[in-house]
Scaffold this motif. Sequence first.
Motif, PDB file in Angstrom:
ATOM      1  N   ASP A   1      31.159   8.968  37.261  1.00 54.05           N
ATOM      2  CA  ASP A   1      30.895   8.200  38.463  1.00 54.05           C
ATOM      3  C   ASP A   1      29.390   7.934  38.467  1.00 54.05           C
ATOM      4  N   ALA A   2      29.041   6.667  38.211  1.00 54.59           N
ATOM      5  CA  ALA A   2      27.626   6.308  38.051  1.00 54.59           C
ATOM      6  C   ALA A   2      26.824   6.520  39.332  1.00 54.59           C
ATOM      7  N   SER A   3      27.518   6.575  40.489  1.00 50.98           N
ATOM      8  CA  SER A   3      26.781   6.750  41.742  1.00 50.98           C
ATOM      9  C   SER A   3      26.399   8.217  41.980  1.00 50.98           C
ATOM     10  N   ARG A   4      26.888   9.104  41.106  1.00 53.79           N
ATOM     11  CA  ARG A   4      26.578  10.532  41.259  1.00 53.79           C
ATOM     12  C   ARG A   4      25.666  10.993  40.130  1.00 53.79           C
ATOM     13  N   ASP A   5      25.023  12.152  40.351  1.00 53.06           N
ATOM     14  CA  ASP A   5      24.072  12.635  39.341  1.00 53.06           C
ATOM     15  C   ASP A   5      24.788  13.381  38.206  1.00 53.06           C
ATOM     16  N   GLU A   6      23.997  13.809  37.231  1.00 51.26           N
ATOM     17  CA  GLU A   6      24.523  14.502  36.050  1.00 51.26           C
ATOM     18  C   GLU A   6      25.266  15.782  36.418  1.00 51.26           C
ATOM     19  N   VAL A   7      24.683  16.564  37.335  1.00 49.52           N
ATOM     20  CA  VAL A   7      25.271  17.860  37.699  1.00 49.52           C
ATOM     21  C   VAL A   7      26.668  17.646  38.278  1.00 49.52           C
ATOM     22  N   TRP A   8      26.786  16.710  39.212  1.00 52.82           N
ATOM     23  CA  TRP A   8      28.084  16.422  39.840  1.00 52.82           C
ATOM     24  C   TRP A   8      29.085  15.968  38.785  1.00 52.82           C
ATOM     25  N   ASN A   9      28.660  15.083  37.894  1.00 48.65           N
ATOM     26  CA  ASN A   9      29.574  14.571  36.866  1.00 48.65           C
ATOM     27  C   ASN A   9      30.009  15.664  35.896  1.00 48.65           C
ATOM     28  N   ARG A  10      29.087  16.554  35.554  1.00 48.31           N
ATOM     29  CA  ARG A  10      29.451  17.674  34.686  1.00 48.31           C
ATOM     30  C   ARG A  10      30.507  18.543  35.389  1.00 48.31           C
ATOM     31  N   GLY A  11      30.279  18.795  36.677  1.00 47.38           N
ATOM     32  CA  GLY A  11      31.226  19.604  37.444  1.00 47.38           C
ATOM     33  C   GLY A  11      32.589  18.935  37.528  1.00 47.38           C
ATOM     34  N   ALA A  12      32.585  17.626  37.812  1.00 47.34           N
ATOM     35  CA  ALA A  12      33.852  16.889  37.923  1.00 47.34           C
ATOM     36  C   ALA A  12      34.599  16.940  36.590  1.00 47.34           C
ATOM     37  N   TYR A  13      33.870  16.799  35.498  1.00 48.09           N
ATOM     38  CA  TYR A  13      34.489  16.848  34.162  1.00 48.09           C
ATOM     39  C   TYR A  13      35.131  18.218  33.914  1.00 48.09           C
ATOM     40  N   LEU A  14      34.384  19.276  34.219  1.00 45.35           N
ATOM     41  CA  LEU A  14      34.902  20.626  33.967  1.00 45.35           C
ATOM     42  C   LEU A  14      36.125  20.936  34.837  1.00 45.35           C
ATOM     43  N   VAL A  15      36.096  20.498  36.090  1.00 48.88           N
ATOM     44  CA  VAL A  15      37.213  20.767  37.001  1.00 48.88           C
ATOM     45  C   VAL A  15      38.451  19.959  36.616  1.00 48.88           C
ATOM     46  N   ARG A  16      38.259  18.662  36.355  1.00 41.78           N
ATOM     47  CA  ARG A  16      39.399  17.774  36.105  1.00 41.78           C
ATOM     48  C   ARG A  16      39.945  17.910  34.691  1.00 41.78           C
ATOM     49  N   GLY A  17      39.059  18.193  33.742  1.00 41.29           N
ATOM     50  CA  GLY A  17      39.460  18.282  32.343  1.00 41.29           C
ATOM     51  C   GLY A  17      39.757  19.709  31.915  1.00 41.29           C
ATOM     52  N   PRO A  18      38.822  20.327  31.183  1.00 46.04           N
ATOM     53  CA  PRO A  18      39.093  21.656  30.634  1.00 46.04           C
ATOM     54  C   PRO A  18      39.519  22.693  31.684  1.00 46.04           C
ATOM     55  N   GLY A  19      38.871  22.704  32.850  1.00 43.75           N
ATOM     56  CA  GLY A  19      39.168  23.739  33.852  1.00 43.75           C
ATOM     57  C   GLY A  19      40.592  23.666  34.388  1.00 43.75           C
ATOM     58  N   HIS A  20      41.223  22.511  34.287  1.00 45.61           N
ATOM     59  CA  HIS A  20      42.579  22.226  34.786  1.00 45.61           C
ATOM     60  C   HIS A  20      42.848  22.857  36.154  1.00 45.61           C
ATOM     61  N   CYS A  21      41.838  22.827  37.023  1.00 42.65           N
ATOM     62  CA  CYS A  21      41.958  23.444  38.348  1.00 42.65           C
ATOM     63  C   CYS A  21      43.062  22.763  39.164  1.00 42.65           C
ATOM     64  N   GLY A  22      43.235  21.456  38.947  1.00 40.76           N
ATOM     65  CA  GLY A  22      44.234  20.712  39.711  1.00 40.76           C
ATOM     66  C   GLY A  22      45.657  21.158  39.443  1.00 40.76           C
ATOM     67  N   GLU A  23      45.909  21.757  38.274  1.00 37.87           N
ATOM     68  CA  GLU A  23      47.283  22.164  37.934  1.00 37.87           C
ATOM     69  C   GLU A  23      47.836  23.154  38.959  1.00 37.87           C
ATOM     70  N   CYS A  24      46.953  23.936  39.570  1.00 39.64           N
ATOM     71  CA  CYS A  24      47.402  24.864  40.618  1.00 39.64           C
ATOM     72  C   CYS A  24      46.992  24.395  42.008  1.00 39.64           C
ATOM     73  N   HIS A  25      45.795  23.827  42.110  1.00 40.11           N
ATOM     74  CA  HIS A  25      45.256  23.526  43.445  1.00 40.11           C
ATOM     75  C   HIS A  25      45.701  22.175  44.005  1.00 40.11           C
ATOM     76  N   THR A  26      46.396  21.344  43.201  1.00 37.41           N
ATOM     77  CA  THR A  26      46.869  20.047  43.699  1.00 37.41           C
ATOM     78  C   THR A  26      48.391  20.083  43.835  1.00 37.41           C
TER      79      THR A  26
END
Lengths: 303, 151
Positions: free
Chosen positions: A188-213
């Motif tokens: 998301d170009a409107s967000r900074d590097e830290v936010w994008n890194r976090g979003a990537y880790l949560v949505r991708g490798p972290g697979h947090c959504g598999e339980c929390h969604t």
Amino acid sequence: MKRILAAGIIAGGIAAAVGWIVAAPDPLPASALGAHAANVENGKRLYTAAGCLSCHLPAKDDTEADVSLPSGGRALKTPAGVFYPPNITPDATGIGGWTGIQFVNAVKGGISPQNTHYLPAFPYTSYARMTNSDVLDIKAYMDTLKPVQASNRQPDLPLGLPAETVMRRGLGIWKIAAGFGPVEFARDASRDEVWNRGAYLVRGPGHCGECHTPRNWAMALDASRWLAGGPHPEGAGKVPSLRNLKARKRFKDAKDLATALEFGETLGYDKMSSGGMAAVQTNMSKLPAEDRLAIATYLMSLE
Amino acid sequence: MYSRLVSSSRTAVIGLTAVMALSTTAFAGPIDDRQAAMKNVGKAMGALAAIAKKEAPFDAGVVNSNATALADNVKAAKDHFPEGSATGDKETWAKAEIWQNKADFDAKADKAVEAAMAMAAVTAEADFGAALGALGNACKACHTDYRRPKQ
């Protein structure tokens, strides 16, 4: 009457055949991968964030086995039956000898080298968002692990092996119904590097959504209720929401949440251990601090 | 006469309070009892965590009283998991696995009590962090296997 019946049988046959064809796996060709210079350290970091070992542990009653290696066999209960995640150490009985493209197709596409579908209990639906480069780094790291000879255990399904063959093929239809495709994470170009890194880790490798969604009618994650919490996928209890964490006074700020991810219950954070969260939190504690802060920054931004 | 009346009514009042105290324990049921004890454990843990997070100063007296209360309440909770209380008149987050592995469950409770006693003995701030880590891991170990997530 007979003709109608015959027509019906033919139509049914065609539908089934079309379904069978549509449900066939469609793996990426080797040419989809460009040149790759492996980064083992990065691979280890993502292997940890992705919790590969947490699911591929040896069986509980196998007291001889080294629990630091993903030799597989520990029961994973799902609504469809009990599965035993396979041996993924670089042994001939594991994934020794797999090519890069076979590994990428398995982890991101849920397709085996034998061209069958994997069950989504293997969270490739989230891993699909990882970059090929990160996935190949995970493989490079896993190739450095000690090979363990361990044979894989068949799942316990109510109807046995024939059911498994049909179910695996049927997963192709499920992938379509669930809207699954290997779509990589988009920044998301409107967000900074830290936010994008976090979003990537949560949505991708972290697979947090598999339980929390929560899931929709097709058992796919309901994007409109992303990380909003819901029934536990294994059917025991409720998974908390990760939205509005600040307004609900769960965490003061991103730093507080990063501390919770690092220490969990050892610092009195009370909802970090039941229902599979303990293994996730332990994995989080092994990540570099900047990754925990990135994850926390992204989560605290969700309203 | 008057004094006898007072004293007998006093006895009656004392008797009544005793009966009331008895009846609350008798009617609350094991689920209520263990949840109340666990809530106290959580409260004591919160006070200790606040010290670790530097939200409160290190004070050996505060550490001792909270760690002691914590140990007592884990002991109390341990006694309220009788056979057959996987379900009851109140919602519980205790998993049925507790009664399939009762010896392991009890050992995990004992480990938490032990860690709390070690915490109660801490007088130097330098020893506090390690003691808290051991205590927190004892909570985590049991909740990982034997508690369902609440929400």
